[in-house]
Design an enzyme around this catalytic site. Sequence first.
Site, PDB file in Angstrom:
ATOM      1  CG  HIS A 352      15.668 -11.124 -31.807  1.00 60.42           C
ATOM      2  ND1 HIS A 352      15.751 -10.069 -30.938  1.00 60.42           N
ATOM      3  CD2 HIS A 352      16.541 -10.843 -32.803  1.00 60.42           C
ATOM      4  CE1 HIS A 352      16.605  -9.181 -31.403  1.00 60.42           C
ATOM      5  NE2 HIS A 352      17.107  -9.626 -32.529  1.00 60.42           N
ATOM      6  CB  CYS A 353      13.240 -16.724 -28.701  1.00 58.01           C
ATOM      7  SG  CYS A 353      13.449 -16.219 -27.000  1.00 58.01           S
ATOM      8  CB  THR A 354      14.560 -17.087 -34.252  1.00 59.62           C
ATOM      9  OG1 THR A 354      15.489 -15.995 -34.332  1.00 59.62           O
ATOM     10  CG2 THR A 354      13.168 -16.554 -34.105  1.00 59.62           C
TER      11      THR A 354
END
Lengths: 398, 143
Positions: A352-354
Amino acid sequence: MHREDFLMLDSDIVYFDNGATTLKPKCVVEAMDKYYTVHTSNIHRGDYDAAIVTNRLYDETRDIVKEFINCNNSSEVVFTSGATMSINMVVFGYMKKHLKKDDEVLLTKSEHASNVLPWMKLSEEIGIVIKYIDLDDDYSFTVENVRKSISDKTKVISIAHVTNVIGDVRDIYTIGKICREKNILFCVDGAQSVPHMKVDFKAANIDFLSFSGHKMLGPTGVGVLVGREELLNDMEPLFYGGGMNSYFEADNSYELKKTPTKFEAGTPPIAEVIGLGEAIKYLMKIGMDKVHQYEKELKKYLISELEKIPNLILYNKNSDCGILAFNIEGVFAQETSIYLNHYHICVRAGNHCTKMLKDNLGVKNTVRVSMYLYNNKDDIDRLIDVLKNSKDIFKVVL
Amino acid sequence: MDSNLRREIILDNYQNPMNKGLVDDDSYIKIKVNSDNCIDNLDFIIKVSDDKIVDIRFDGEACAISTSATSIMIRSLIGRRIEEVRTILINYKKMINEEAYDSDVLGELNVYDEICKQPNRKSCALIPSKAVEKLLEVLDNEN
């Protein structure tokens, strides 16, 4: 609630990927459709009827945003292509000009890539130092952690109001007060909060607030940067061209228009801005407190049902919003999302792009359920039924 | 191929993959591979000697298809000459991309001959071939 307004829900799906993007109500699609079929025109340059209508709708959206997030005036509202562009404008248009080597910027390891990479690039370019506020065992942090992280060199705190995997709601009102007292610039990534709860720009002492239209029932391709006017006046545009200049001459002299127009070079996403205005009006009509309350109730029900299933790992049971990250024990997140898709349940698997959160979470990839106002208990029941029978997952996905 | 047998081979290689875990040895070539959809992420180390693949090891988080395909690819390539590796790679990619290919050279890798039915998993099946492609690039540059 209001499921009848969302045509996507006419098909047999459960849509739980609202953290990525949301469905669009009919009124948003119709407003955009009307622009394309009834009053297509560019803004600011036409004297004919269609252009006058378009101008009015475009400018009114600024007023709608102002009312929605309670900033000081409409000229503090800049239309961008989304939260990513908004944050990049702040970092490279304002911070690059005002920060210097060794100035410290505080982030957290659960920030989205869009609130990390621009700062890393700026660090590469001018030598600012990025520090991370400590996360607690539940991956959230307290105001005390913020206080401990602040040094004499801290010039900026840039954090998400709600994070996109853990969904922890940060106390921006207290943090904003601390920032104001200590003369620290406070940048808030509102991509996951503005669509789901009341966010008060003035009360939280925010200096720059970024959010995206498509995560709040609006169209893709449009977002907002709200900045305090005195800061925007001192911010450089990243794009130059038509619409944003007062004049330019052959001797290289030029003058830019005032905030916010100087940040909107070229033809903006007109239909999208009009669609965003409709989306915000739709949300205001329901009431953001009601939306938030409803999502919290759904999350409570979701957790109570998921806890009955033994082989699930839930990562953020306590966060105060409609986001839940989980895994089935021993099953890679993507297998679970493919399995759920087999039953027309839309979720997201991944980091999730983290990408830095894995240091704390101990796992890189999770399945994320992110809910919105049109989800209901029936949606949750369908998810639960499918997860209860997940022992046959590989028969379904392979 | 019988679908139960296919599933059994894939699952066995996913749950007990060959050569998972890296070793710290400078004689290996190191290669990183990510899937375009940003979720599969594997590190490879490959040892080549006398124009032959001597060893391949890998590590990282990835789905059942990319992990099992990596495991089967490793088993298929160890001991092969580089020219044979090229032939396997070309035919494997053709199979995944639904082009005419020679199934005789692919052995157990033929279990992925129907992966095209799940288009979003083609990139997963191509993870090990991306690693081998990068290896061949490294070897070509060395020569």
